[in-house]
Design a protein around this motif. Structure first.
Motif, PDB file in Angstrom:
ATOM      1  N   ALA A 395       0.358   4.052   5.886  1.00 64.62           N
ATOM      2  CA  ALA A 395      -0.911   3.331   5.968  1.00 64.62           C
ATOM      3  C   ALA A 395      -1.179   2.544   4.694  1.00 64.62           C
ATOM      4  CB  ALA A 395      -2.051   4.312   6.223  1.00 64.62           C
ATOM      5  N   THR A 396      -1.846   1.422   4.838  1.00 63.02           N
ATOM      6  CA  THR A 396      -2.242   0.573   3.719  1.00 63.02           C
ATOM      7  C   THR A 396      -3.755   0.619   3.578  1.00 63.02           C
ATOM      8  OG1 THR A 396      -0.398  -0.921   4.141  1.00 63.02           O
ATOM      9  CG2 THR A 396      -2.201  -1.767   2.782  1.00 63.02           C
ATOM     10  N   VAL A 397      -4.251   0.748   2.367  1.00 64.33           N
ATOM     11  CA  VAL A 397      -5.694   0.717   2.129  1.00 64.33           C
ATOM     12  C   VAL A 397      -6.173  -0.721   2.329  1.00 64.33           C
ATOM     13  CG1 VAL A 397      -7.539   1.108   0.468  1.00 64.33           C
ATOM     14  CG2 VAL A 397      -5.582   2.650   0.542  1.00 64.33           C
ATOM     15  N   ARG A 398      -7.089  -0.924   3.267  1.00 61.41           N
ATOM     16  CA  ARG A 398      -7.510  -2.280   3.622  1.00 61.41           C
ATOM     17  C   ARG A 398      -8.693  -2.775   2.790  1.00 61.41           C
ATOM     18  NH1 ARG A 398      -4.861  -4.032   8.299  1.00 61.41           N
ATOM     19  NH2 ARG A 398      -3.054  -2.656   8.572  1.00 61.41           N
ATOM     20  N   ASN A 399      -9.531  -1.873   2.330  1.00 59.70           N
ATOM     21  CA  ASN A 399     -10.640  -2.303   1.472  1.00 59.70           C
ATOM     22  C   ASN A 399     -10.270  -2.073   0.016  1.00 59.70           C
ATOM     23  OD1 ASN A 399     -10.824   0.561   1.630  1.00 59.70           O
ATOM     24  ND2 ASN A 399     -12.931   0.454   0.897  1.00 59.70           N
ATOM     25  N   HIS A 400     -11.121  -2.510  -0.894  1.00 56.37           N
ATOM     26  CA  HIS A 400     -10.937  -2.231  -2.314  1.00 56.37           C
ATOM     27  C   HIS A 400     -11.892  -1.094  -2.685  1.00 56.37           C
ATOM     28  CE1 HIS A 400      -9.556  -6.419  -1.986  1.00 56.37           C
ATOM     29  NE2 HIS A 400      -8.781  -6.139  -3.015  1.00 56.37           N
ATOM     30  N   PRO A 401     -11.409   0.127  -2.926  1.00 55.09           N
ATOM     31  CA  PRO A 401     -12.307   1.194  -3.369  1.00 55.09           C
ATOM     32  C   PRO A 401     -13.056   0.776  -4.628  1.00 55.09           C
ATOM     33  CG  PRO A 401     -10.187   2.097  -2.722  1.00 55.09           C
ATOM     34  CD  PRO A 401     -10.029   0.610  -2.734  1.00 55.09           C
ATOM     35  N   SER A 402     -14.342   1.087  -4.689  1.00 55.66           N
ATOM     36  CA  SER A 402     -15.179   0.572  -5.774  1.00 55.66           C
ATOM     37  C   SER A 402     -14.811   1.137  -7.137  1.00 55.66           C
ATOM     38  CB  SER A 402     -16.660   0.854  -5.475  1.00 55.66           C
ATOM     39  OG  SER A 402     -16.909   2.239  -5.389  1.00 55.66           O
ATOM     40  N   GLY A 403     -14.101   2.266  -7.171  1.00 54.44           N
ATOM     41  CA  GLY A 403     -13.681   2.827  -8.451  1.00 54.44           C
ATOM     42  C   GLY A 403     -12.373   2.262  -8.961  1.00 54.44           C
ATOM     43  N   GLY A 404     -11.780   1.335  -8.209  1.00 55.56           N
ATOM     44  CA  GLY A 404     -10.522   0.729  -8.614  1.00 55.56           C
ATOM     45  C   GLY A 404      -9.303   1.413  -8.046  1.00 55.56           C
ATOM     46  N   ALA A 405      -9.485   2.622  -7.513  1.00 59.94           N
ATOM     47  CA  ALA A 405      -8.403   3.379  -6.884  1.00 59.94           C
ATOM     48  C   ALA A 405      -9.031   4.338  -5.886  1.00 59.94           C
ATOM     49  CB  ALA A 405      -7.591   4.148  -7.920  1.00 59.94           C
ATOM     50  N   GLU A 406      -8.224   4.851  -4.952  1.00 55.73           N
ATOM     51  CA  GLU A 406      -8.736   5.787  -3.966  1.00 55.73           C
ATOM     52  C   GLU A 406      -9.251   7.062  -4.628  1.00 55.73           C
ATOM     53  OE1 GLU A 406      -5.109   5.485  -1.066  1.00 55.73           O
ATOM     54  OE2 GLU A 406      -6.828   6.420  -0.050  1.00 55.73           O
ATOM     55  N   ARG A 407     -10.394   7.519  -4.166  1.00 60.70           N
ATOM     56  CA  ARG A 407     -10.939   8.798  -4.619  1.00 60.70           C
ATOM     57  C   ARG A 407     -10.469   9.895  -3.668  1.00 60.70           C
ATOM     58  NH1 ARG A 407     -17.298   9.179  -4.752  1.00 60.70           N
ATOM     59  NH2 ARG A 407     -17.036   8.321  -6.865  1.00 60.70           N
ATOM     60  N   PRO A 408      -9.948  10.998  -4.171  1.00 60.15           N
ATOM     61  CA  PRO A 408      -9.630  12.125  -3.286  1.00 60.15           C
ATOM     62  C   PRO A 408     -10.898  12.648  -2.615  1.00 60.15           C
ATOM     63  CG  PRO A 408      -8.554  12.374  -5.414  1.00 60.15           C
ATOM     64  CD  PRO A 408      -9.535  11.260  -5.569  1.00 60.15           C
ATOM     65  N   VAL A 409     -10.816  12.921  -1.323  1.00 58.66           N
ATOM     66  CA  VAL A 409     -11.966  13.376  -0.542  1.00 58.66           C
ATOM     67  C   VAL A 409     -11.565  14.615   0.263  1.00 58.66           C
ATOM     68  CG1 VAL A 409     -13.008  11.079  -0.389  1.00 58.66           C
ATOM     69  CG2 VAL A 409     -11.353  11.798   1.354  1.00 58.66           C
ATOM     70  N   PRO A 410     -12.552  15.415   0.710  1.00 62.96           N
ATOM     71  CA  PRO A 410     -12.219  16.644   1.429  1.00 62.96           C
ATOM     72  C   PRO A 410     -11.848  16.431   2.880  1.00 62.96           C
ATOM     73  CG  PRO A 410     -14.578  16.455   1.235  1.00 62.96           C
ATOM     74  CD  PRO A 410     -13.995  15.325   0.436  1.00 62.96           C
ATOM     75  N   ASN A 411     -12.349  15.351   3.472  1.00 61.70           N
ATOM     76  CA  ASN A 411     -12.025  15.101   4.876  1.00 61.70           C
ATOM     77  C   ASN A 411     -12.292  13.656   5.254  1.00 61.70           C
ATOM     78  OD1 ASN A 411     -14.846  14.930   5.367  1.00 61.70           O
ATOM     79  ND2 ASN A 411     -14.965  17.082   5.964  1.00 61.70           N
ATOM     80  N   GLY A 412     -11.927  13.323   6.470  1.00 64.60           N
ATOM     81  CA  GLY A 412     -12.124  11.973   6.975  1.00 64.60           C
ATOM     82  C   GLY A 412     -11.931  11.966   8.475  1.00 64.60           C
ATOM     83  N   ILE A 413     -12.041  10.784   9.054  1.00 68.16           N
ATOM     84  CA  ILE A 413     -11.815  10.601  10.474  1.00 68.16           C
ATOM     85  C   ILE A 413     -10.469   9.943  10.673  1.00 68.16           C
ATOM     86  CG2 ILE A 413     -12.653   9.534  12.608  1.00 68.16           C
ATOM     87  CD1 ILE A 413     -15.462   9.574  11.385  1.00 68.16           C
ATOM     88  N   GLY A 414      -9.569  10.599  11.357  1.00 69.45           N
ATOM     89  CA  GLY A 414      -8.241  10.064  11.609  1.00 69.45           C
ATOM     90  C   GLY A 414      -8.135   9.532  13.026  1.00 69.45           C
ATOM     91  N   VAL A 415      -7.474   8.390  13.158  1.00 65.33           N
ATOM     92  CA  VAL A 415      -7.232   7.768  14.462  1.00 65.33           C
ATOM     93  C   VAL A 415      -5.758   7.955  14.796  1.00 65.33           C
ATOM     94  CG1 VAL A 415      -7.363   5.662  15.825  1.00 65.33           C
ATOM     95  CG2 VAL A 415      -9.047   6.071  13.992  1.00 65.33           C
ATOM     96  N   PHE A 416      -5.486   8.536  15.967  1.00 62.27           N
ATOM     97  CA  PHE A 416      -4.108   8.883  16.332  1.00 62.27           C
ATOM     98  C   PHE A 416      -3.701   8.157  17.601  1.00 62.27           C
ATOM     99  CE2 PHE A 416      -5.866  12.237  13.787  1.00 62.27           C
ATOM    100  CZ  PHE A 416      -4.814  12.650  12.981  1.00 62.27           C
ATOM    101  N   SER A 417      -2.421   7.793  17.672  1.00 60.60           N
ATOM    102  CA  SER A 417      -1.870   7.125  18.840  1.00 60.60           C
ATOM    103  C   SER A 417      -0.539   7.749  19.209  1.00 60.60           C
ATOM    104  CB  SER A 417      -1.684   5.633  18.567  1.00 60.60           C
ATOM    105  OG  SER A 417      -1.014   4.992  19.635  1.00 60.60           O
ATOM    106  N   LYS A 418      -0.346   8.047  20.486  1.00 58.33           N
ATOM    107  CA  LYS A 418       0.922   8.580  20.972  1.00 58.33           C
ATOM    108  C   LYS A 418       1.905   7.466  21.335  1.00 58.33           C
ATOM    109  CE  LYS A 418      -1.298  12.656  23.002  1.00 58.33           C
ATOM    110  NZ  LYS A 418      -1.569  13.382  24.263  1.00 58.33           N
ATOM    111  N   ALA A 419       1.411   6.219  21.317  1.00 54.93           N
ATOM    112  CA  ALA A 419       2.271   5.097  21.723  1.00 54.93           C
ATOM    113  C   ALA A 419       3.350   4.825  20.677  1.00 54.93           C
ATOM    114  CB  ALA A 419       1.407   3.862  21.918  1.00 54.93           C
TER     115      ALA A 419
END
Length: 419
Positions: A395-419
């Motif tokens: 995956a590629t980060v599409r936005n620019h995180p405001s801190g200049g780099a991705e912040r580690p987080v405890p969870n998120g919403i994942g989108v999955f595809s079987k195709a």
């Protein structure tokens, strides 16, 4: 990170066509707004790119009160037989990782950051920040945790009438909805049945007993006894007790909550104040049965996935009392098409767009995107949207995180595809 400021930035002053697209014109269903997809004025609607069958991505400018901000949006067709969403998380509650790493590790095609979390403990020197999220969490139908008391949450003030128990969830019927999940649990001993006040939470209600399982992780459990139900910064309790239960019997106890991996056959009970006094009555070898479940306020359909945050839009109407003053980088999720479509929005954190949106503007924009219900997630430096290019394994980060780099987080919403 390569700047993307030269990419698509069509200024949207009219969102009717976007509502039609997001509502399902791209998926062949009826447009959410009732408008035809080709009814937009020239340049009025953003173009989507396909991430996977039933999953689309776009980006565009929003003219907000504090200036132009840039939005990144995923449109997820939950009615598509190959598409699903679930919780992105590092495997335990008290741990963090970046959205792109979680997306790749779990095989998702896209993802956004999730709930607010215990990010710092400056008000409790010497106490370890757990990194655990605020609200309830369910992954693959398995309950990971319950919600901390309202006064213990991190993040902006809750809108009137909402609580840390509020969730965005997807049921076993593959429909997304907003709901509230309350903990129903007990600790049964030979002498009494005690109410369970928490499950894998970084903060327990005053006077309660909380349960920690293998889903918690290795982080110290001391933070669970700090603060009060109304004041996160209040001192840590001086009246605490911990009991370890293995295979249904007490095997050890301690005056102070500990740390370390909890085995799958083990539950650690942590008590504070009145809860600690009750746990002191237990002796080694005594049988103990711990029961817990999350009870939904509205849906009778079991949840396969749920994540905490707070609602900003219900039934097409913004909640009363939404903040219309403080603008920031935001992440939000919207529900449309009777729960068959999920819209995931992340605001860009690049310097020229960092003015962001107020919570009231988030609700308004999610409605313009076709959402009937919408839910605010963690924002600021946490806001991240990652997605694969078709054919890519990462995956590629599409936005620019405001801190200049991705912040580690405890969870998120994942989108999955079987195709």
């Amino acid at each position: 990170m390569t700047p993307r400021t030269g990419r698509l930035r069509t200024a949207l002053t009219v969102f009717a066509a976007w509502s039609a697209l997001a509502g399902a014109a791209l998926a062949g269903a009826a447009p959410a707004s009732g408008a035809q997809a080709n009814s937009a004025p020239p340049g009025g609607a953003p173009a989507f790119s396909r991430i996977a069958p039933g999953v689309r991505y776009t980006e565009f400018d929003i003219q907000a009160a504090k200036g132009v901000t840039h939005a990144h949006v995923l449109s997820v067709d939950l009615a598509h037989p190959e598409v699903s969403v679930d919780l992105l998380h590092p495997g335990v509650v008290a741990a963090r990782a970046t959205v792109s790493r979680l997306t790749d590790a779990q095989g998702a095609v896209a993802g956004v950051n999730g709930d607010f979390f215990n990010i710092t403990e400056t008000q409790h020197p010497g106490v370890e920040a757990t990194g655990a999220s605020v609200g309830p969490a369910i992954a693959k139908g398995h309950t990971l945790k319950a919600a901390v008391p309202n006064g213990q949450r991190f993040g902006p003030a809750l809108p009137p009438g909402t609580s840390t128990k509020d969730v965005l969830g997807v049921g076993t019927d593959h429909r997304a909805r907003l709901d509230s999940l309350a903990l129903d649990g007990s600790v049964e001993t030979t002498g009494a049945t005690l109410p369970l006040g928490g499950l894998n939470q970084y903060a327990l209600p005053v006077g309660s007993v909380g349960a920690f399982t293998s889903d918690w992780g290795q982080v110290s459990r001391v933070r669970a006894t700090c603060g009060t139900d109304t004041d996160r910064a209040a001192p840590c309790s001086t009246d605490t007790y911990e009991v370890t239960v293995r295979d249904g019997r007490v095997v050890s106890s301690a005056d102070t909550p500990g740390s370390g991996t909890i085995a799958s056959d083990t539950t650690v009970l942590v008590g504070r104040e009145a809860g600690a006094q009750q746990l002191r009555k237990l002796s080694v070898g005594e049988p103990v049965v711990v029961r817990h479940r999350l009870v939904a306020a509205a849906s009778k359909t079991p949840y396969r996935f749920a994540i905490g945050g707070y609602p900003v839009l219900r039934g097409g109407q913004p909640l009363a009392g939404l903040d219309d003053t403080t603008a920031a980088v935001r992440t939000a999720a919207g529900v449309s098409d009777g729960g068959h479509r999920l819209l995931l929005l992340a605001i860009d954190g690049a310097a020229e767009f960092r003015s962001g949106l107020t919570i009231a503007e988030v609700a308004a924009e999610m409605k313009k995107l076709g959402s009937v219900d919408a839910f605010s997630l963690d924002g600021g430096g946490s806001t991240t949207l990652a997605a694969r290019e078709p054919g890519s394994a990462t995956a590629t980060v599409r936005n620019h995180p405001s801190g200049g780099a991705e912040r580690p987080v405890p969870n998120g919403i994942g989108v999955f595809s079987k195709a």
